[in-house]
Design an enzyme around this catalytic site. Structure first.
Site, PDB file in Angstrom:
ATOM      1  N   SER A   1      36.288 -33.427 -39.267  1.00  0.00           N
ATOM      2  CA  SER A   1      36.756 -32.061 -39.542  1.00  0.00           C
ATOM      3  C   SER A   1      36.800 -31.274 -38.234  1.00  0.00           C
ATOM      4  O   SER A   1      36.000 -31.548 -37.329  1.00  0.00           O
ATOM      5  CB  SER A   1      35.809 -31.353 -40.500  1.00  0.00           C
ATOM      6  OG  SER A   1      36.119 -29.967 -40.566  1.00  0.00           O
TER       7      SER A   1
ATOM      8  N   TYR B   1      27.478 -28.589 -42.345  1.00  0.00           N
ATOM      9  CA  TYR B   1      28.727 -29.362 -42.403  1.00  0.00           C
ATOM     10  C   TYR B   1      29.144 -29.790 -40.992  1.00  0.00           C
ATOM     11  O   TYR B   1      29.507 -30.952 -40.767  1.00  0.00           O
ATOM     12  CB  TYR B   1      29.800 -28.495 -43.060  1.00  0.00           C
ATOM     13  CG  TYR B   1      31.116 -29.192 -43.328  1.00  0.00           C
ATOM     14  CD1 TYR B   1      31.174 -30.352 -44.102  1.00  0.00           C
ATOM     15  CD2 TYR B   1      32.311 -28.680 -42.817  1.00  0.00           C
ATOM     16  CE1 TYR B   1      32.390 -30.978 -44.357  1.00  0.00           C
ATOM     17  CE2 TYR B   1      33.526 -29.296 -43.072  1.00  0.00           C
ATOM     18  CZ  TYR B   1      33.559 -30.449 -43.833  1.00  0.00           C
ATOM     19  OH  TYR B   1      34.771 -31.066 -44.080  1.00  0.00           O
TER      20      TYR B   1
HETATM   21  N1  NAP Z   1      39.885 -29.761 -47.417  1.00  0.00           N
HETATM   22  C1  NAP Z   1      39.654 -29.394 -46.171  1.00  0.00           C
HETATM   23  O1  NAP Z   1      39.938 -28.232 -45.765  1.00  0.00           O
HETATM   24  C2  NAP Z   1      39.064 -30.372 -45.187  1.00  0.00           C
HETATM   25  C3  NAP Z   1      39.137 -30.064 -43.820  1.00  0.00           C
HETATM   26  C4  NAP Z   1      38.610 -30.947 -42.886  1.00  0.00           C
HETATM   27  C5  NAP Z   1      38.024 -32.128 -43.312  1.00  0.00           C
HETATM   28  N2  NAP Z   1      37.955 -32.406 -44.633  1.00  0.00           N
HETATM   29  C6  NAP Z   1      37.323 -33.684 -45.019  1.00  0.00           C
HETATM   30  O2  NAP Z   1      38.278 -34.464 -45.706  1.00  0.00           O
HETATM   31  C7  NAP Z   1      37.628 -35.326 -46.647  1.00  0.00           C
HETATM   32  C8  NAP Z   1      38.274 -35.161 -48.011  1.00  0.00           C
HETATM   33  O3  NAP Z   1      38.152 -33.804 -48.405  1.00  0.00           O
HETATM   34  P1  NAP Z   1      39.032 -33.164 -49.582  1.00  0.00           P
HETATM   35  O4  NAP Z   1      39.190 -31.737 -49.241  1.00  0.00           O
HETATM   36  O5  NAP Z   1      40.211 -34.027 -49.843  1.00  0.00           O
HETATM   37  O6  NAP Z   1      37.966 -33.283 -50.784  1.00  0.00           O
HETATM   38  P2  NAP Z   1      38.188 -33.263 -52.376  1.00  0.00           P
HETATM   39  O7  NAP Z   1      39.514 -32.722 -52.718  1.00  0.00           O
HETATM   40  O8  NAP Z   1      36.969 -32.580 -52.909  1.00  0.00           O
HETATM   41  O9  NAP Z   1      38.148 -34.808 -52.758  1.00  0.00           O
HETATM   42  C9  NAP Z   1      36.966 -35.523 -52.533  1.00  0.00           C
HETATM   43  C10 NAP Z   1      37.138 -36.951 -53.006  1.00  0.00           C
HETATM   44  O10 NAP Z   1      35.907 -37.642 -52.750  1.00  0.00           O
HETATM   45  C11 NAP Z   1      35.348 -38.134 -53.976  1.00  0.00           C
HETATM   46  N3  NAP Z   1      33.900 -38.030 -53.899  1.00  0.00           N
HETATM   47  C12 NAP Z   1      33.162 -36.892 -53.772  1.00  0.00           C
HETATM   48  N4  NAP Z   1      31.853 -37.186 -53.769  1.00  0.00           N
HETATM   49  C13 NAP Z   1      31.765 -38.547 -53.892  1.00  0.00           C
HETATM   50  C14 NAP Z   1      30.679 -39.447 -53.960  1.00  0.00           C
HETATM   51  N5  NAP Z   1      29.408 -39.016 -53.923  1.00  0.00           N
HETATM   52  N6  NAP Z   1      30.939 -40.772 -54.081  1.00  0.00           N
HETATM   53  C15 NAP Z   1      32.222 -41.218 -54.143  1.00  0.00           C
HETATM   54  N7  NAP Z   1      33.288 -40.410 -54.080  1.00  0.00           N
HETATM   55  C16 NAP Z   1      33.065 -39.079 -53.958  1.00  0.00           C
HETATM   56  C17 NAP Z   1      35.964 -37.229 -55.062  1.00  0.00           C
HETATM   57  O11 NAP Z   1      36.010 -37.844 -56.342  1.00  0.00           O
HETATM   58  P3  NAP Z   1      34.780 -37.619 -57.392  1.00  0.00           P
HETATM   59  O12 NAP Z   1      34.443 -36.166 -57.362  1.00  0.00           O
HETATM   60  O13 NAP Z   1      35.300 -38.093 -58.697  1.00  0.00           O
HETATM   61  O14 NAP Z   1      33.664 -38.473 -56.883  1.00  0.00           O
HETATM   62  C18 NAP Z   1      37.378 -37.061 -54.506  1.00  0.00           C
HETATM   63  O15 NAP Z   1      38.156 -38.204 -54.758  1.00  0.00           O
HETATM   64  C19 NAP Z   1      36.145 -34.938 -46.602  1.00  0.00           C
HETATM   65  O16 NAP Z   1      35.436 -35.825 -45.768  1.00  0.00           O
HETATM   66  C20 NAP Z   1      36.165 -33.547 -45.983  1.00  0.00           C
HETATM   67  O17 NAP Z   1      34.948 -33.239 -45.335  1.00  0.00           O
HETATM   68  C21 NAP Z   1      38.465 -31.568 -45.582  1.00  0.00           C
END
Ligand code: NAP
Length: 252
Positions: free
Chosen positions: A136, A151
């Site tokens: 991130s 984070y």
């Molecule tokens: N969105 C942003 O602004 C942003 C920015 C920078 C980096 N990121 C990074 O990008 C990545 C994805 O983020 P996102 O925003 O796409 O998140 P998201 O929309 O919340 O999706 C998270 C995914 O991970 C799964 N997950 C969550 N906890 C889990 C666990 N304990 N075991 C297995 N699977 C799990 C969820 O499915 P279930 O809930 O069904 O388990 C879902 O498929 C993360 O590493 C985040 O830190 C995000």
């Protein structure tokens, strides 16, 4: 097709950035295994992605979840060519209020799972495999009034692991890179914003509009192109990189 005949695992592939990456891999001809906890979300994602996608429900914040995923991959006929460590959690809470439980949960998924899932899958990674960790911008750049110590610490660890593993695994022909997205409109982002009072929400939106040179936050599929590149044979000399994909935010 750029990923024809490749086999990929995407953690957190049932939603958000992981789903967009899984979709692009599938479109480019890879067989994709997506992992998440909620079987309904996994099933919906599999329907959306089509034929060459398999699902597995596991909680990667636990040792048992990591073992279950490693066991599944071990029992597959073919090794993995691509591992995307994407599943993550974000507690944007003030430093002085971070609880030990939040600290443990954050590290269990953002750091421990990335470390030990990659370790457990090492014997099942094909020669020339590509490991892609989702980091991130928060590892290096903060947002006013968005307390990110926990984070940011976890994503800084992901960056360090990416670089050190690129060195350790390079001699085996395994490439390790990270993608550091800016703010992306996903369920995770909405969870960290929804609870804010209206005034703070409006201030955050105004800040974002001012701060992103391209004038908007990301959409999940903004991350798909770089992921396909890193996974493909076009990137056979690309390792140890932290790829910033953030609409220009961290340039300022
Ligand atoms: N969105 C942003 O602004 C942003 C920015 C920078 C980096 N990121 C990074 O990008 C990545 C994805 O983020 P996102 O925003 O796409 O998140 P998201 O929309 O919340 O999706 C998270 C995914 O991970 C799964 N997950 C969550 N906890 C889990 C666990 N304990 N075991 C297995 N699977 C799990 C969820 O499915 P279930 O809930 O069904 O388990 C879902 O498929 C993360 O590493 C985040 O830190 C995000």
């Amino acid at each position: 097709m750029r990923l024809h005949d490749k086999r990929a695992l995407v953690t957190g592939g049932s939603d958000g950035i992981g789903l967009a990456i899984a979709e692009s891999f599938s479109r480019e001809g890879a067989d994709v295994l997506i992992v998440g906890r909620d079987t309904r979300k996994l099933d919906a994602a599999a329907r959306q992605l089509g034929g060459n996608v398999e699902t597995l429900s596991a909680d990667l914040a636990t040792g048992a979840g990591i073992e279950a995923v490693a066991g599944h991959v071990k029992n597959c006929a073919r090794p993995l060519d691509i591992l995307v460590n994407n599943a993550g959690v974000a507690f944007l809470v003030p430093f002085e209020t971070v609880s030990e439980e939040q600290f443990q949960q954050s590290f269990a998924l953002n750091v421990t799972a990335v470390f030990f899932l990659t370790q457990a899958l090492l014997p099942h990674l094909a020669a020339g495999a590509s490991v892609i960790n989702i980091s991130s911008y928060f590892a290096n750049k903060m947002i006013p009034k968005r307390p990110s110590s926990l984070y940011s610490l976890s994503k800084g660890a992901v960056n360090s692991l990416t670089k050190s593993l690129a060195f350790e695994l390079g001699p085996r022909g395994i490439r390790v890179n990270a993608i550091a997205p800016g703010t992306v409109d996903t369920a995770m982002r909405r969870r960290t914003v929804d609870y804010l009072p209206a005034e703070a929400k409006a201030a955050l939106s105004a800040y974002v509009e001012r701060s992103y040179p391209l004038g908007r936050i990301g959409r999940p599929d903004d991350l798909a192109g770089i992921a396909v590149y890193l996974a493909s044979d076009e990137a056979t000399w690309t390792s140890g990189g932290i790829f910033t994909i953030d609409g220009g935010y961290t340039a300022g």
